[in-house]
Enzyme design. Structure first.
Site, mmCIF file in Angstrom:
data_model
loop_
_atom_site.group_PDB
_atom_site.id
_atom_site.type_symbol
_atom_site.label_atom_id
_atom_site.label_comp_id
_atom_site.label_asym_id
_atom_site.label_seq_id
_atom_site.Cartn_x
_atom_site.Cartn_y
_atom_site.Cartn_z
ATOM 1 N N GLU A 60 -4.915 2.138 2.811
ATOM 2 C CA GLU A 60 -4.907 0.959 3.685
ATOM 3 C C GLU A 60 -5.022 1.359 5.145
ATOM 4 O O GLU A 60 -5.706 0.691 5.935
ATOM 5 C CB GLU A 60 -3.616 0.152 3.460
ATOM 6 C CG GLU A 60 -3.591 -1.214 4.150
ATOM 7 C CD GLU A 60 -2.979 -1.206 5.540
ATOM 8 O OE1 GLU A 60 -2.943 -2.264 6.179
ATOM 9 O OE2 GLU A 60 -2.540 -0.122 6.016
ATOM 10 N N GLU A 61 -4.372 2.461 5.519
ATOM 11 C CA GLU A 61 -4.279 2.839 6.927
ATOM 12 C C GLU A 61 -5.605 3.340 7.502
ATOM 13 O O GLU A 61 -5.709 3.551 8.710
ATOM 14 C CB GLU A 61 -3.202 3.911 7.115
ATOM 15 C CG GLU A 61 -1.786 3.445 6.789
ATOM 16 C CD GLU A 61 -1.257 2.396 7.756
ATOM 17 O OE1 GLU A 61 -1.979 2.045 8.714
ATOM 18 O OE2 GLU A 61 -0.121 1.933 7.559
ATOM 19 N N HIS A 89 0.832 -1.212 0.000
ATOM 20 C CA HIS A 89 0.000 0.000 0.000
ATOM 21 C C HIS A 89 0.865 1.261 0.000
ATOM 22 O O HIS A 89 1.897 1.340 0.656
ATOM 23 C CB HIS A 89 -1.034 0.005 1.127
ATOM 24 C CG HIS A 89 -0.509 0.046 2.533
ATOM 25 N ND1 HIS A 89 -0.181 1.218 3.182
ATOM 26 C CD2 HIS A 89 -0.304 -0.952 3.437
ATOM 27 C CE1 HIS A 89 0.203 0.948 4.418
ATOM 28 N NE2 HIS A 89 0.147 -0.358 4.599
#
Length: 363
Positions: A216-217, A69
């Site tokens: 993603e985070e 990512h």
């Protein structure tokens, strides 16, 4: 004297130097495209900004997705005070104790970079009770040396602007140890690049989609859209994992050590690692004398958590690189783990023909 960086280290430096929090991944995406272009048959993007590099081995074979990512944990400007201090929102998971007095860089609406520091009170004016209490993130601010809200506006800073940690890529005295911001997850992006490079003149019975996905985070979001675009038969998430080899971490909390090989993630908060994939990865590692470690991370997830739920389901596995101090301004990982992870993923890809994939899916 500045150390001369080899080609791999220069790529890692460019990836980690890029400022790219969730929703603002352009800088890391541009670096990834630059490095993948020589080895890809085709490069495309999805509508959220994932970069997808296609490498055809057998056009009629299975589709294999490898996802790192592009985003890192960081911050976003939310308000400017009358005296020119910047209030912010965290983007991704942060622990307040690693934030105070750290330098950050704000990328303004004008495209300029302004350096600041997350402000803190000197201990001289704190009571004993205050010193023993963790300072809450909601009370923190960034000092950029401005004197008024109007001055900050003149500099081009406004709510929504990206704030990234400010840290220099460093090869440590032990040259296998690499210190940088954003290993989570530029090392996954580097793995995706290097796998593509290793496959350039190699036969493989499938089509590989090597990806840098977004956001993603903040909930494994970009892997959903990229996986829907690809519709893969097999999924790999390549990411960091927790290193348990520093003081204060027990083996029960994290068993892995840097330099001891890639982590095979058997369980995390987003997915149970697919048994058929896990067995194949372990078998391949042992056949090729590649060191590996098992890890379970119940408190976090990886992009495999989104990939494996795509369409009718995608057998998926997460492979991690043990990294110290993740979700802070700087982390440390081991170069051998990067190289062994690339080797492992490449060797597994060589085995993923149609028959093997069918066996994984239905055995």
């Amino acid at each position: 004297m500045t150390q001369q960086l080899d080609e791999t280290l220069m790529m890692l430096k460019q990836l980690t130097d890029a400022r790219a929090i969730a929703g603002n991944e352009k800088e890391s995406r541009d670096v990834m495209i630059e490095h993948m272009t020589p080895y890809a048959d085709e490069i495309q993007q999805d509508n959220l900004g994932a970069v997808i590099a296609k490498k055809v081995g057998d056009a009629n074979g299975p589709k294999i997705m490898i996802a790192g990512h592009l985003d890192e944990v960081g911050f976003m400007v939310t308000q400017i005070t009358d005296k020119g201090f910047v209030k912010f929102q965290t983007v991704g998971g942060w622990w307040g104790q690693v934030m105070l007095a750290q330098r950050v860089q704000i990328v303004t609406s004008k495209g300029e970079t302004i350096v600041g520091v997350i402000g803190s009170k000197p201990p001289h004016i704190l009571s004993k009770a205050q010193r023993e209490k963790t300072y809450e993130i909601k009370d923190m601010f960034i000092d950029i040396g401005a004197t008024s809200k109007e001055e900050v506006a003149e500099w081009g800073i406004r709510p929504g602007d990206m704030v990234a940690p400010y840290f220099e890529f460093t090869v440590m005295k032990n040259e296998k140890h690499l210190l940088a911001k954003a290993w989570d997850n530029r090392i996954g992006c580097a793995i995706a690049i290097e796998v593509l490079k290793q496959l350039k003149n190699t036969e493989h019975p499938n089509t590989v989609y090597s990806c840098g996905v977004v956001q993603e985070e903040v909930g494994l979001r970009g892997a959903k859209t990229a996986a829907h675009k690809i519709n893969p038969d097999i999924g790999f998430a390549v990411d960091v994992g927790i290193a348990g080899d520093t003081p204060g971490i027990s083996k029960q909390e994290a068993a892995s050590e840097i330099g001891k090989g890639p982590q095979i993630i058997v369980y995390d908060g987003s997915m149970v690692g697919h048994k058929g994939m896990r067995d194949l990865v372990v078998q391949t590692a042992e056949e090729n004398a590649i060191p590996y470690q098992y890890e379970a991370i119940p408190g976090g997830g990886t992009d495999a958590g989104s990939i494996h739920l795509t369409m009718n389901g995608v057998p998926s596995i997460s492979i991690g690189i043990a990294t110290r101090y993740i979700h802070s301004h700087a982390g440390i990982l081991h170069r051998d783990d990067f190289e062994n992870t690339v080797k492992l993923v490449v060797e597994v890809i060589k085995k993923l023909d149609a028959e093997t994939v069918q066996h994984i899916k239905f055995d």
